[in-house]
Design an enzyme around this catalytic site. Structure first.
Site, mmCIF file in Angstrom:
data_model
loop_
_atom_site.group_PDB
_atom_site.id
_atom_site.type_symbol
_atom_site.label_atom_id
_atom_site.label_comp_id
_atom_site.label_asym_id
_atom_site.label_seq_id
_atom_site.Cartn_x
_atom_site.Cartn_y
_atom_site.Cartn_z
ATOM 1 N N LEU A 164 -9.922 -14.323 2.668
ATOM 2 C CA LEU A 164 -9.145 -14.928 3.759
ATOM 3 C C LEU A 164 -8.206 -16.012 3.232
ATOM 4 O O LEU A 164 -8.539 -16.748 2.305
ATOM 5 C CB LEU A 164 -10.105 -15.522 4.806
ATOM 6 C CG LEU A 164 -11.102 -14.533 5.435
ATOM 7 C CD1 LEU A 164 -11.891 -15.217 6.552
ATOM 8 C CD2 LEU A 164 -10.423 -13.276 5.957
ATOM 9 N N GLY A 218 -2.783 -16.781 6.258
ATOM 10 C CA GLY A 218 -2.371 -15.772 7.244
ATOM 11 C C GLY A 218 -3.518 -15.485 8.213
ATOM 12 O O GLY A 218 -3.344 -15.480 9.439
ATOM 13 N N HIS A 219 -4.727 -15.271 7.654
ATOM 14 C CA HIS A 219 -5.895 -15.018 8.512
ATOM 15 C C HIS A 219 -6.200 -16.241 9.373
ATOM 16 O O HIS A 219 -6.584 -16.121 10.532
ATOM 17 C CB HIS A 219 -7.128 -14.690 7.657
ATOM 18 C CG HIS A 219 -6.987 -13.446 6.840
ATOM 19 N ND1 HIS A 219 -6.835 -13.460 5.475
ATOM 20 C CD2 HIS A 219 -6.973 -12.135 7.203
ATOM 21 C CE1 HIS A 219 -6.744 -12.228 5.029
ATOM 22 N NE2 HIS A 219 -6.817 -11.399 6.042
ATOM 23 N N GLN A 277 -9.718 3.448 3.876
ATOM 24 C CA GLN A 277 -8.268 3.231 3.892
ATOM 25 C C GLN A 277 -7.665 3.042 2.505
ATOM 26 O O GLN A 277 -6.492 2.744 2.386
ATOM 27 C CB GLN A 277 -7.907 2.067 4.812
ATOM 28 C CG GLN A 277 -8.295 0.680 4.312
ATOM 29 C CD GLN A 277 -8.048 -0.381 5.380
ATOM 30 O OE1 GLN A 277 -8.792 -0.484 6.346
ATOM 31 N NE2 GLN A 277 -6.988 -1.161 5.216
ATOM 32 N N LYS A 303 2.751 -8.745 9.667
ATOM 33 C CA LYS A 303 3.071 -8.409 8.278
ATOM 34 C C LYS A 303 2.841 -6.921 8.027
ATOM 35 O O LYS A 303 3.647 -6.258 7.382
ATOM 36 C CB LYS A 303 2.235 -9.245 7.317
ATOM 37 C CG LYS A 303 2.402 -8.757 5.909
ATOM 38 C CD LYS A 303 1.894 -9.725 4.897
ATOM 39 C CE LYS A 303 2.109 -9.150 3.527
ATOM 40 N NZ LYS A 303 1.362 -7.912 3.312
ATOM 41 N N SER A 349 -3.525 -11.238 0.467
ATOM 42 C CA SER A 349 -4.657 -11.380 -0.469
ATOM 43 C C SER A 349 -4.271 -10.891 -1.863
ATOM 44 O O SER A 349 -4.799 -11.360 -2.863
ATOM 45 C CB SER A 349 -5.857 -10.575 0.007
ATOM 46 O OG SER A 349 -6.139 -10.874 1.334
ATOM 47 N N ARG A 350 -3.339 -9.934 -1.908
ATOM 48 C CA ARG A 350 -2.975 -9.344 -3.211
ATOM 49 C C ARG A 350 -2.079 -10.274 -4.043
ATOM 50 O O ARG A 350 -1.934 -10.065 -5.242
ATOM 51 C CB ARG A 350 -2.253 -8.018 -3.009
ATOM 52 C CG ARG A 350 -3.176 -6.918 -2.490
ATOM 53 C CD ARG A 350 -2.478 -5.569 -2.516
ATOM 54 N NE ARG A 350 -3.406 -4.485 -2.277
ATOM 55 C CZ ARG A 350 -3.664 -3.968 -1.085
ATOM 56 N NH1 ARG A 350 -3.063 -4.445 -0.013
ATOM 57 N NH2 ARG A 350 -4.527 -2.975 -0.952
HETATM 58 O O1 PAF Z 1 -5.275 -5.426 7.868
HETATM 59 C C1 PAF Z 1 -6.412 -5.302 7.359
HETATM 60 O O2 PAF Z 1 -6.936 -6.219 6.734
HETATM 61 C C2 PAF Z 1 -7.172 -3.988 7.513
HETATM 62 O O3 PAF Z 1 -6.293 -2.915 7.481
HETATM 63 C C3 PAF Z 1 -8.062 -3.949 8.767
HETATM 64 C C4 PAF Z 1 -7.237 -4.038 10.043
HETATM 65 C C5 PAF Z 1 -9.057 -5.094 8.725
HETATM 66 C C6 PAF Z 1 -8.844 -2.639 8.818
HETATM 67 O O4 PAF Z 1 -9.678 -2.501 7.700
#
Ligand code: PAF
Length: 265
Positions: free
Chosen positions: A18, A21-22, A46, A133, A170-171
């Site tokens: 985190l 942004g979070h 994903q 974003k 985060s990257r």
């Molecule tokens: O944006 C993200 O961090 C991810 O794509 C999410 C929405 C948490 C789903 O894993």
């Protein structure tokens, strides 16, 4: 599974690591409801690239601290088995899920929607906050909620940026200071496009500025209609530039609303 939450709930789904942004998403959630749930789950569905998944940063204590300090009342670190006691029921992101980001990350948005729908089913939030974003993700989540008639309001939150303009992600921590400075050229290119007097000039500014960024390998840069994800035309009322590419193996994406036709700066 009973999570014992006090409704209404505002939910911020995350994959952890985190950052500011979070923090801003959690603060927005706190304005919507007293019960703010943050999930931290690095979703294997994903990631089309196993290495990217395996090196995704994991920092449980720091994540808990930042979430709680920003107003979160429950930080949830579910396991894969908790989310999926049975095989996941894959949600298709449809045609738009295969464009742009989806074209470069095959199956990515099916994985995102599958986990988001599962999290919504378990948490049953009244609100869920997503950052602009990841604009295509935000679009597809809204589309899924509408298609499946899910009882949750999707709230979009503005992108938080470094002083240089670089969109916080985060990257970014995987880039050197010099690479981060170079990456801020993406925001500068979007800015140059947004101040153009028409779409032709906006596209040309965007591409020429992106080309100047040292070490940047472009995947796509396009101006779309943000209400449909079709390529923007002179009649598009809400054009938005979207960009993605790589610096030294780190994927970067950003976007910005463009001037509407007929308006000028
Ligand atoms: O944006 C993200 O961090 C991810 O794509 C999410 C929405 C948490 C789903 O894993």
């Amino acid at each position: 599974m009973n999570l014992n939450l006090n409704h209404p709930v505002a939910f911020v789904p995350t994959m952890g690591a985190l950052h500011a942004g979070h923090e801003s998403l959690i603060r927005i959630a706190k304005e919507l409801a007293d019960e703010v749930v943050v999930s931290v789950f690095v979703n294997p569905l994903q990631f089309e690239n196993a290495e990217d998944f395996s090196i995704y940063p994991k920092m449980v204590d720091a994540d808990r601290k930042l979430a709680e300090a920003s107003g979160c009342s429950f930080v949830w670190f579910p396991t894969f088995e908790e989310l999926y006691p049975d095989d996941p029921k894959i949600i298709s992101a449809g045609e738009i899920g295969n464009l742009f980001e989806g074209m470069h990350r095959f199956g990515h948005f099916d994985g995102v929607l599958t986990v988001v729908q599962r999290l919504f089913g378990l948490i049953k939030p009244e609100f869920a906050v997503f950052g602009e974003k990841d604009f295509q993700q935000l679009f597809l989540v809204k589309q899924m909620v509408a298609n499946l008639d899910l009882p949750v309001s999707i709230i979009s939150a503005p992108t938080i940026r470094e002083a240089s303009g670089l969109a916080i992600s985060s990257r970014n921590s995987r880039l050197t200071i010099t690479e981060q400075a170079n990456a801020s050229g993406i925001a500068a290119a979007l800015e140059a496009a947004s101040s153009a007097k028409d779409l032709v000039m906006a596209r040309s500014n965007l591409l020429s500025e992106l080309k100047k960024i040292p070490g940047f390998a472009l995947d796509y840069a396009e101006i779309i209609d943000e209400t449909s994800f079709e390529i923007a035309t002179t009649t598009t009322r809400q054009p938005r530039a979207i960009v993605a590419g790589w610096i030294n193996g780190v994927r970067l994406l950003d976007n910005k609303a463009m001037l509407q036709p007929g308006t000028s700066k």
